[in-house]
Scaffold this motif. Structure first.
Motif, PDB file in Angstrom:
ATOM      1  N   UNK A 106       0.856  -1.182   0.000  1.00 47.42           N
ATOM      2  CA  UNK A 106       0.000   0.000   0.000  1.00 47.42           C
ATOM      3  C   UNK A 106       0.896   1.238   0.000  1.00 47.42           C
ATOM      4  N   UNK A 107       0.602   2.170  -0.893  1.00 45.18           N
ATOM      5  CA  UNK A 107       1.388   3.388  -1.009  1.00 45.18           C
ATOM      6  C   UNK A 107       0.481   4.570  -0.692  1.00 45.18           C
ATOM      7  N   UNK A 108       0.969   5.455   0.176  1.00 48.93           N
ATOM      8  CA  UNK A 108       0.204   6.667   0.480  1.00 48.93           C
ATOM      9  C   UNK A 108       0.174   7.565  -0.755  1.00 48.93           C
ATOM     10  N   UNK A 109      -0.941   8.237  -0.944  1.00 52.84           N
ATOM     11  CA  UNK A 109      -1.080   9.172  -2.056  1.00 52.84           C
ATOM     12  C   UNK A 109      -0.435  10.508  -1.706  1.00 52.84           C
ATOM     13  N   UNK A 110       0.021  11.219  -2.723  1.00 52.65           N
ATOM     14  CA  UNK A 110       0.603  12.545  -2.539  1.00 52.65           C
ATOM     15  C   UNK A 110      -0.490  13.607  -2.516  1.00 52.65           C
ATOM     16  N   UNK A 111      -0.166  14.748  -1.940  1.00 55.71           N
ATOM     17  CA  UNK A 111      -1.133  15.843  -1.814  1.00 55.71           C
ATOM     18  C   UNK A 111      -0.504  17.166  -2.233  1.00 55.71           C
ATOM     19  N   UNK A 112      -1.366  18.097  -2.576  1.00 57.64           N
ATOM     20  CA  UNK A 112      -0.967  19.473  -2.879  1.00 57.64           C
ATOM     21  C   UNK A 112      -1.852  20.399  -2.059  1.00 57.64           C
ATOM     22  N   UNK A 113      -1.248  21.353  -1.399  1.00 54.64           N
ATOM     23  CA  UNK A 113      -1.991  22.319  -0.592  1.00 54.64           C
ATOM     24  C   UNK A 113      -1.938  23.682  -1.272  1.00 54.64           C
ATOM     25  N   UNK A 114      -3.080  24.377  -1.261  1.00 52.80           N
ATOM     26  CA  UNK A 114      -3.194  25.692  -1.883  1.00 52.80           C
ATOM     27  C   UNK A 114      -3.851  26.656  -0.910  1.00 52.80           C
ATOM     28  N   UNK A 115      -3.311  27.862  -0.793  1.00 49.56           N
ATOM     29  CA  UNK A 115      -4.006  28.932  -0.068  1.00 49.56           C
ATOM     30  C   UNK A 115      -4.969  29.539  -1.075  1.00 49.56           C
ATOM     31  N   UNK A 116      -6.261  29.464  -0.775  1.00 53.24           N
ATOM     32  CA  UNK A 116      -7.271  29.921  -1.730  1.00 53.24           C
ATOM     33  C   UNK A 116      -7.637  31.388  -1.545  1.00 53.24           C
ATOM     34  N   UNK A 117      -7.541  31.911  -0.307  1.00 53.71           N
ATOM     35  CA  UNK A 117      -7.838  33.325  -0.069  1.00 53.71           C
ATOM     36  C   UNK A 117      -7.487  33.688   1.369  1.00 53.71           C
ATOM     37  N   UNK A 118      -7.593  34.991   1.646  1.00 52.99           N
ATOM     38  CA  UNK A 118      -7.422  35.536   2.984  1.00 52.99           C
ATOM     39  C   UNK A 118      -8.605  36.449   3.262  1.00 52.99           C
ATOM     40  N   UNK A 119      -9.011  36.558   4.527  1.00 52.98           N
ATOM     41  CA  UNK A 119     -10.102  37.480   4.857  1.00 52.98           C
ATOM     42  C   UNK A 119      -9.644  38.927   4.716  1.00 52.98           C
ATOM     43  N   UNK A 120      -8.329  39.171   4.840  1.00 52.07           N
ATOM     44  CA  UNK A 120      -7.719  40.493   4.642  1.00 52.07           C
ATOM     45  C   UNK A 120      -6.336  40.267   4.051  1.00 52.07           C
ATOM     46  N   UNK A 121      -5.876  41.192   3.244  1.00 50.35           N
ATOM     47  CA  UNK A 121      -4.510  41.094   2.720  1.00 50.35           C
ATOM     48  C   UNK A 121      -3.567  42.062   3.419  1.00 50.35           C
ATOM     49  N   UNK A 122      -4.101  42.854   4.352  1.00 50.76           N
ATOM     50  CA  UNK A 122      -3.284  43.766   5.147  1.00 50.76           C
ATOM     51  C   UNK A 122      -3.878  43.879   6.545  1.00 50.76           C
ATOM     52  N   UNK A 123      -3.010  43.845   7.555  1.00 44.74           N
ATOM     53  CA  UNK A 123      -3.444  43.968   8.948  1.00 44.74           C
ATOM     54  C   UNK A 123      -2.405  44.759   9.730  1.00 44.74           C
ATOM     55  N   UNK A 124      -2.773  45.104  10.961  1.00 44.47           N
ATOM     56  CA  UNK A 124      -1.842  45.674  11.911  1.00 44.47           C
ATOM     57  C   UNK A 124      -1.162  44.537  12.664  1.00 44.47           C
ATOM     58  N   UNK A 125      -0.020  44.791  13.279  1.00 43.29           N
ATOM     59  CA  UNK A 125       0.655  43.737  14.041  1.00 43.29           C
ATOM     60  C   UNK A 125      -0.300  43.174  15.093  1.00 43.29           C
ATOM     61  N   UNK A 126      -0.347  41.856  15.161  1.00 44.71           N
ATOM     62  CA  UNK A 126      -1.177  41.178  16.139  1.00 44.71           C
ATOM     63  C   UNK A 126      -2.650  41.074  15.800  1.00 44.71           C
ATOM     64  N   UNK A 127      -3.077  41.636  14.673  1.00 48.88           N
ATOM     65  CA  UNK A 127      -4.494  41.601  14.291  1.00 48.88           C
ATOM     66  C   UNK A 127      -4.816  40.277  13.604  1.00 48.88           C
ATOM     67  N   UNK A 128      -5.895  39.645  14.032  1.00 46.86           N
ATOM     68  CA  UNK A 128      -6.307  38.359  13.459  1.00 46.86           C
ATOM     69  C   UNK A 128      -6.878  38.515  12.057  1.00 46.86           C
ATOM     70  N   UNK A 129      -6.616  37.501  11.223  1.00 48.12           N
ATOM     71  CA  UNK A 129      -7.267  37.361   9.923  1.00 48.12           C
ATOM     72  C   UNK A 129      -7.335  35.876   9.605  1.00 48.12           C
ATOM     73  N   UNK A 130      -8.263  35.507   8.745  1.00 46.96           N
ATOM     74  CA  UNK A 130      -8.441  34.102   8.384  1.00 46.96           C
ATOM     75  C   UNK A 130      -7.715  33.782   7.093  1.00 46.96           C
ATOM     76  N   UNK A 131      -7.101  32.605   7.062  1.00 43.78           N
ATOM     77  CA  UNK A 131      -6.457  32.091   5.859  1.00 43.78           C
ATOM     78  C   UNK A 131      -7.230  30.838   5.458  1.00 43.78           C
TER      79      UNK A 131
END
Length: 127
Positions: free
Chosen positions: A14-39
């Motif tokens: 049995x061989x494990x399958x390979x995967x590819x990960x992609x970042x599809x979007x961000x809730x914000x593309x700019x923030x202040x230091x320490x400010x939360x945003x979703x990836x």
């Protein structure tokens, strides 16, 4: 090992399958230091394999300094960056019993500005 009725044995690997990960979007593309945003991210099976069952487990998102982790099923995590400037964010699937961990995704940029501190004074005009 599978035993044949005729005395011939077969080995099944049995061989494990390979995967590819992609970042599809961000809730914000700019923030202040320490400010939360979703990836938001996705994990795809890139073979060998069919993707059934679907990959499970966690994806780590990082700029090399700060990181967050979210499940494949959730498809996102909340990140706060503490280093100013343009940061490069990548996502990496950690793997599970059926799928190999991915290489880091292509990076996406996120701009981080220093948090302004107001000292309670107001000024107008130039010095």
């Amino acid at each position: 090992m599978l035993r044949g009725g005729d005395g011939n044995d077969a080995v099944l690997t049995m061989v494990k399958a390979n995967t590819t990960t992609t970042i599809t979007s961000q809730s914000r593309t700019a923030t202040l230091t320490g400010q939360n945003f979703d990836v938001f991210f996705s994990v795809a099976v890139s073979g060998p394999g069919s993707g059934t069952p679907a990959p499970t487990g966690n994806v780590m998102v990082s700029d090399g300094v700060n990181s967050c982790s979210g499940t494949v099923a959730a498809g996102s995590c909340t990140l706060a960056l503490n280093t100013t400037g343009t940061r490069s964010i990548t996502a990496t699937y950690q793997g599970d019993g059926n799928y190999n961990a991915s290489s880091p995704s292509a990076s996406v940029s996120h701009d981080v500005s220093e948090t302004a501190v107001w000292n309670g004074e107001s000024r107008t005009g130039a010095d």
